[in-house]
Write a protein that holds these residues in place. Structure first.
Motif, PDB file in Angstrom:
ATOM      1  N   GLY A 285      -6.656  -2.093 -18.638  1.00  0.00           N
ATOM      2  CA  GLY A 285      -6.424  -3.506 -18.057  1.00  0.00           C
ATOM      3  C   GLY A 285      -6.208  -3.864 -16.742  1.00  0.00           C
ATOM      4  N   GLY A 286      -5.320  -4.543 -16.573  1.00  0.00           N
ATOM      5  CA  GLY A 286      -4.704  -4.910 -15.149  1.00  0.00           C
ATOM      6  C   GLY A 286      -3.722  -3.792 -14.418  1.00  0.00           C
ATOM      7  N   VAL A 287      -3.517  -2.710 -15.167  1.00  0.00           N
ATOM      8  CA  VAL A 287      -2.512  -1.637 -14.544  1.00  0.00           C
ATOM      9  C   VAL A 287      -3.205  -0.445 -14.457  1.00  0.00           C
ATOM     10  CG1 VAL A 287      -0.531  -0.397 -15.550  1.00  0.00           C
ATOM     11  CG2 VAL A 287      -0.876  -2.431 -16.298  1.00  0.00           C
TER      12      VAL A 287
ATOM     13  N   LEU B 124      -0.030   0.512 -10.372  1.00  0.00           N
ATOM     14  CA  LEU B 124      -0.204  -0.567  -9.695  1.00  0.00           C
ATOM     15  C   LEU B 124      -0.635  -1.537 -10.673  1.00  0.00           C
ATOM     16  CD1 LEU B 124      -1.415   1.781  -7.801  1.00  0.00           C
ATOM     17  CD2 LEU B 124      -3.085   0.214  -6.913  1.00  0.00           C
ATOM     18  N   ASP B 125       0.118  -2.898 -10.608  1.00  0.00           N
ATOM     19  CA  ASP B 125       0.073  -4.155 -11.482  1.00  0.00           C
ATOM     20  C   ASP B 125      -1.017  -5.039 -10.863  1.00  0.00           C
ATOM     21  OD1 ASP B 125       1.642  -3.488 -13.878  1.00  0.00           O
ATOM     22  OD2 ASP B 125       3.341  -3.248 -12.405  1.00  0.00           O
ATOM     23  N   LEU B 126      -1.874  -5.367 -11.279  1.00  0.00           N
ATOM     24  CA  LEU B 126      -2.808  -6.584 -10.804  1.00  0.00           C
ATOM     25  C   LEU B 126      -2.471  -7.886 -11.632  1.00  0.00           C
ATOM     26  CD1 LEU B 126      -6.114  -4.568 -10.787  1.00  0.00           C
ATOM     27  CD2 LEU B 126      -4.349  -4.443  -8.905  1.00  0.00           C
ATOM     28  N   PHE B 127      -2.583  -8.738 -10.742  1.00  0.00           N
ATOM     29  CA  PHE B 127      -2.582 -10.352 -11.157  1.00  0.00           C
ATOM     30  C   PHE B 127      -4.160 -10.707 -10.900  1.00  0.00           C
ATOM     31  CE2 PHE B 127      -1.926 -14.686 -10.797  1.00  0.00           C
ATOM     32  CZ  PHE B 127      -1.514 -15.123 -12.154  1.00  0.00           C
ATOM     33  N   GLY B 128      -4.970 -10.770 -11.801  1.00  0.00           N
ATOM     34  CA  GLY B 128      -6.291 -11.023 -11.571  1.00  0.00           C
ATOM     35  C   GLY B 128      -6.964  -9.913 -10.744  1.00  0.00           C
ATOM     36  N   SER B 129      -7.479 -10.113  -9.544  1.00  0.00           N
ATOM     37  CA  SER B 129      -7.734  -8.926  -8.637  1.00  0.00           C
ATOM     38  C   SER B 129      -6.970  -8.835  -7.696  1.00  0.00           C
ATOM     39  CB  SER B 129      -9.413  -9.403  -8.240  1.00  0.00           C
ATOM     40  OG  SER B 129      -9.251 -10.456  -7.249  1.00  0.00           O
ATOM     41  N   GLU B 130      -5.855  -9.312  -7.590  1.00  0.00           N
ATOM     42  CA  GLU B 130      -4.943  -8.992  -6.674  1.00  0.00           C
ATOM     43  C   GLU B 130      -3.816  -8.066  -6.812  1.00  0.00           C
ATOM     44  OE1 GLU B 130      -1.055 -11.441  -4.479  1.00  0.00           O
ATOM     45  OE2 GLU B 130      -3.169 -12.607  -4.677  1.00  0.00           O
ATOM     46  N   ILE B 131      -3.395  -7.263  -6.016  1.00  0.00           N
ATOM     47  CA  ILE B 131      -2.531  -6.142  -6.317  1.00  0.00           C
ATOM     48  C   ILE B 131      -1.032  -6.906  -6.201  1.00  0.00           C
ATOM     49  CG2 ILE B 131      -1.284  -3.899  -5.664  1.00  0.00           C
ATOM     50  CD1 ILE B 131      -3.940  -3.150  -4.314  1.00  0.00           C
ATOM     51  N   GLU B 132      -0.325  -7.010  -7.092  1.00  0.00           N
ATOM     52  CA  GLU B 132       0.902  -7.472  -7.193  1.00  0.00           C
ATOM     53  C   GLU B 132       2.175  -6.675  -6.794  1.00  0.00           C
ATOM     54  OE1 GLU B 132       2.839 -10.929 -10.397  1.00  0.00           O
ATOM     55  OE2 GLU B 132       1.986  -9.050 -11.160  1.00  0.00           O
ATOM     56  N   SER B 133       1.924  -5.556  -7.373  1.00  0.00           N
ATOM     57  CA  SER B 133       3.068  -4.752  -7.083  1.00  0.00           C
ATOM     58  C   SER B 133       2.622  -3.319  -7.298  1.00  0.00           C
ATOM     59  CB  SER B 133       4.196  -4.855  -8.038  1.00  0.00           C
ATOM     60  OG  SER B 133       4.051  -4.440  -9.551  1.00  0.00           O
ATOM     61  N   ILE B 134       3.205  -2.286  -6.534  1.00  0.00           N
ATOM     62  CA  ILE B 134       3.025  -1.109  -6.517  1.00  0.00           C
ATOM     63  C   ILE B 134       4.380  -0.160  -6.720  1.00  0.00           C
ATOM     64  CG2 ILE B 134       2.241   1.193  -5.340  1.00  0.00           C
ATOM     65  CD1 ILE B 134       0.471  -0.803  -3.560  1.00  0.00           C
ATOM     66  N   ARG B 135       4.506   0.625  -7.795  1.00  0.00           N
ATOM     67  CA  ARG B 135       5.804   1.043  -7.978  1.00  0.00           C
ATOM     68  C   ARG B 135       5.473   2.603  -8.283  1.00  0.00           C
ATOM     69  NH1 ARG B 135      10.098  -2.650  -9.082  1.00  0.00           N
ATOM     70  NH2 ARG B 135       9.212  -4.691  -9.315  1.00  0.00           N
ATOM     71  N   TYR B 136       6.618   3.537  -8.173  1.00  0.00           N
ATOM     72  CA  TYR B 136       6.749   4.704  -8.457  1.00  0.00           C
ATOM     73  C   TYR B 136       6.989   4.422 -10.170  1.00  0.00           C
ATOM     74  CZ  TYR B 136       7.598   6.779  -3.920  1.00  0.00           C
ATOM     75  OH  TYR B 136       7.096   7.098  -2.607  1.00  0.00           O
ATOM     76  N   PHE B 137       6.675   5.520 -10.926  1.00  0.00           N
ATOM     77  CA  PHE B 137       6.972   5.468 -12.303  1.00  0.00           C
ATOM     78  C   PHE B 137       7.254   7.033 -12.729  1.00  0.00           C
ATOM     79  CE2 PHE B 137       2.205   6.276 -12.894  1.00  0.00           C
ATOM     80  CZ  PHE B 137       2.214   6.863 -14.064  1.00  0.00           C
ATOM     81  N   ASP B 138       7.849   7.283 -13.868  1.00  0.00           N
ATOM     82  CA  ASP B 138       7.988   8.501 -14.385  1.00  0.00           C
ATOM     83  C   ASP B 138       6.745   8.637 -15.582  1.00  0.00           C
ATOM     84  OD1 ASP B 138       9.039  10.917 -16.037  1.00  0.00           O
ATOM     85  OD2 ASP B 138      11.085  10.208 -15.744  1.00  0.00           O
ATOM     86  N   PRO B 139       6.330  10.020 -15.344  1.00  0.00           N
ATOM     87  CA  PRO B 139       4.940   9.949 -16.452  1.00  0.00           C
ATOM     88  C   PRO B 139       5.772  10.426 -17.730  1.00  0.00           C
ATOM     89  CG  PRO B 139       5.047  11.791 -14.826  1.00  0.00           C
ATOM     90  CD  PRO B 139       5.993  10.854 -14.288  1.00  0.00           C
ATOM     91  N   GLU B 140       6.893  11.030 -17.684  1.00  0.00           N
ATOM     92  CA  GLU B 140       7.632  11.090 -19.219  1.00  0.00           C
ATOM     93  C   GLU B 140       7.966  10.340 -19.826  1.00  0.00           C
ATOM     94  OE1 GLU B 140       7.665  14.151 -20.271  1.00  0.00           O
ATOM     95  OE2 GLU B 140       6.843  15.395 -18.575  1.00  0.00           O
ATOM     96  N   THR B 141       8.606   9.254 -19.112  1.00  0.00           N
ATOM     97  CA  THR B 141       9.173   8.095 -19.967  1.00  0.00           C
ATOM     98  C   THR B 141       8.302   6.965 -19.772  1.00  0.00           C
ATOM     99  OG1 THR B 141      10.588   7.304 -17.821  1.00  0.00           O
ATOM    100  CG2 THR B 141      11.430   8.724 -19.491  1.00  0.00           C
ATOM    101  N   GLN B 142       7.228   6.988 -18.804  1.00  0.00           N
ATOM    102  CA  GLN B 142       6.500   5.855 -18.263  1.00  0.00           C
ATOM    103  C   GLN B 142       7.304   4.558 -17.691  1.00  0.00           C
ATOM    104  OE1 GLN B 142       2.785   5.624 -18.803  1.00  0.00           O
ATOM    105  NE2 GLN B 142       3.462   7.712 -18.696  1.00  0.00           N
ATOM    106  N   ARG B 143       8.353   4.786 -17.205  1.00  0.00           N
ATOM    107  CA  ARG B 143       9.236   3.685 -16.559  1.00  0.00           C
ATOM    108  C   ARG B 143       9.057   3.552 -15.324  1.00  0.00           C
ATOM    109  NH1 ARG B 143      15.154   4.103 -19.659  1.00  0.00           N
ATOM    110  NH2 ARG B 143      14.514   3.707 -21.782  1.00  0.00           N
TER     111      ARG B 143
END
Length: 416
Positions: free
Chosen positions: A173-175, A189-208
């Motif tokens: 979806g938008g992620v 990357l979290d998208l709001f529509g077609s705009e990049i709202e945020s870019i964050r590191y995440f842990d592939p094990e916990t998905q956090r």
């Protein structure tokens, strides 16, 4: 009497002058001298070690001596950790760090670069392959998912359901989850529509998700382009290099289908019209420090490469490229090095004109196991000394025991 040079002020020759010979650098004095050479006032310093073990040891020493926020950057260009003409490809983590280093070198004017002699001999993809396929994303930018997906596939990234390793991405979806090459952790990357709202590191094990960043650079996923144009050039160069029916060759068949068979990295020159070397990536005014015995290692490595080539030549389904397509031979390597501003670290040189540094091996303080004061020699030396002393323990437990011993004898200590 020959005056002694200070490790805190090492000297290098000017362009066109003969190499300087450094000696008297005992223990980690070599690491200290190299760290002092890499100041913001000096150009990039490239250190060539004889093997990976020496590179890792020197890397640890430099991390210790370069402590501080304003320390110049320290990079490594790792070798593939594969034998020449191996049937295995380099681990993705190694490829990831190599690509990050290669992408940074054209603009790296200061700092330190560590390489082994084998890596220095190895031919590399052209500079424009790395830079031309690198692009950036930033918060607030507009992103078309389908166009972005095509860019990632063009750069060699794999679409997966869950991102776990470098070179993978997933779209939900938008992620967008992306493990870009050159980073230790993936990004979300979290998208709001077609705009990049945020870019964050995440842990592939916990998905956090965790730390937020404003911008990321996306490097190509491989050191060769597995695009339609790259495959076309590979097929063309392969037919020009090898006689006979190319369909009898496993690597040719697999690449033609868009697959990447294990060991394909030893055919990477066929994806390009010409290859590069490390000398093409670094500035002309760089300082070069050649570690002890590293230059002698080039001849040994070349002999091993030739032997491996002869063995690989018996496999009719995987005919190998000739060694000079993949490596610089010792003569070409020497010609390139002679044009650089070099310092050669030597332990037992015969050249009386060598620069001798003011370091020395430490005295020995044997533990007297049968004595009531087994560490008396060390304690006496520390109490009589007028300088700081660095003591290194094998484990945290041994460090604590040493700390207790010195405290008992009223010797002030500080844990590093």
């Amino acid at each position: 009497v020959q005056s002694l040079a200070s490790p805190f002020n090492p000297h290098f020759p000017n362009l066109g002058e003969p190499a300087l010979h450094w000696r008297g650098l005992y223990g980690s004095a070599g690491g200290l001298t190299i760290a002092q050479a890499a100041t913001h006032d000096n150009p990039l310093v490239i250190v060539v070690t004889r093997d990976n073990r020496r590179l890792q040891l020197l890397h640890s020493e430099l991390q210790f001596y370069r402590s501080g926020r304003n320390a110049p950057p320290l990079a490594r260009l790792l070798d593939w950790e594969c034998l020449p003409y191996d049937l295995f490809s380099p681990h993705q983590d190694i490829t990831s760090e190599r690509l990050r280093t290669l992408a940074s070198l054209p603009t790296m004017c200061h700092g330190l670069l560590l390489v082994t002699m084998e890596t220095l001999m190895q031919r590399l993809p052209p500079v424009m392959h790395i830079l031309g396929q690198t692009f950036s994303l930033a918060c607030g930018e507009t992103l078309d998912i389908e166009t972005f997906r095509a860019q990632l596939q063009h750069s060699g990234y794999f679409a997966v359901t869950q991102v776990m390793g470098p070179g993978e991405y997933a779209v939900r979806g938008g992620v967008i989850d992306l493990f870009t090459m050159g980073f230790e952790h993936p990004f979300r990357l979290d998208l709001f529509g077609s705009e990049i709202e945020s870019i964050r590191y995440f842990d592939p094990e916990t998905q956090r998700s965790s730390e937020k960043v404003e911008r990321i650079d996306i490097l190509p996923a491989r050191e060769f382009p597995l695009t339609k144009e790259g495959i076309r050039r590979f097929r063309e160069n392969f037919r020009a290099t090898f006689e006979g029916d190319p369909q009898l060759h496993l690597v040719y068949r697999e690449i033609s289908r868009g697959n990447t068979p294990a060991g394909v990295d030893f055919y990477f020159p066929l994806f390009f019209s010409e290859t590069a070397t490390l000398f093409d990536y670094v500035p002309l005014n760089a300082y070069w420090i050649i570690d002890e015995e590293a230059e002698l290692q080039a001849n040994t490595l070349w002999a091993e490469i030739q032997d491996r080539y002869q063995i690989a030549s018996h496999d009719s389904e995987r005919r190998p490229l000739k060694p000079d397509r993949l490596y610089l031979n010792p003569m070409l390597l020497s010609e390139n090095l002679e044009r650089q501003r070099r310092a050669l670290i030597q332990i037992n040189p015969t050249d009386e004109k060598s620069i001798v540094f003011s370091s020395q091996l430490p005295d020995e303080f044997p533990v007297q196991a049968n004595s009531t004061e087994p560490y008396s020699a060390l304690i006496s030396h520390l109490k009589e000394g007028q300088h700081r002393t660095l003591l290194v323990a094998e484990t945290p437990g041994r460090r604590q025991a040493l700390d207790d011993l010195l405290t008992h004898h009223a010797i002030k200590t500080t844990n590093a």
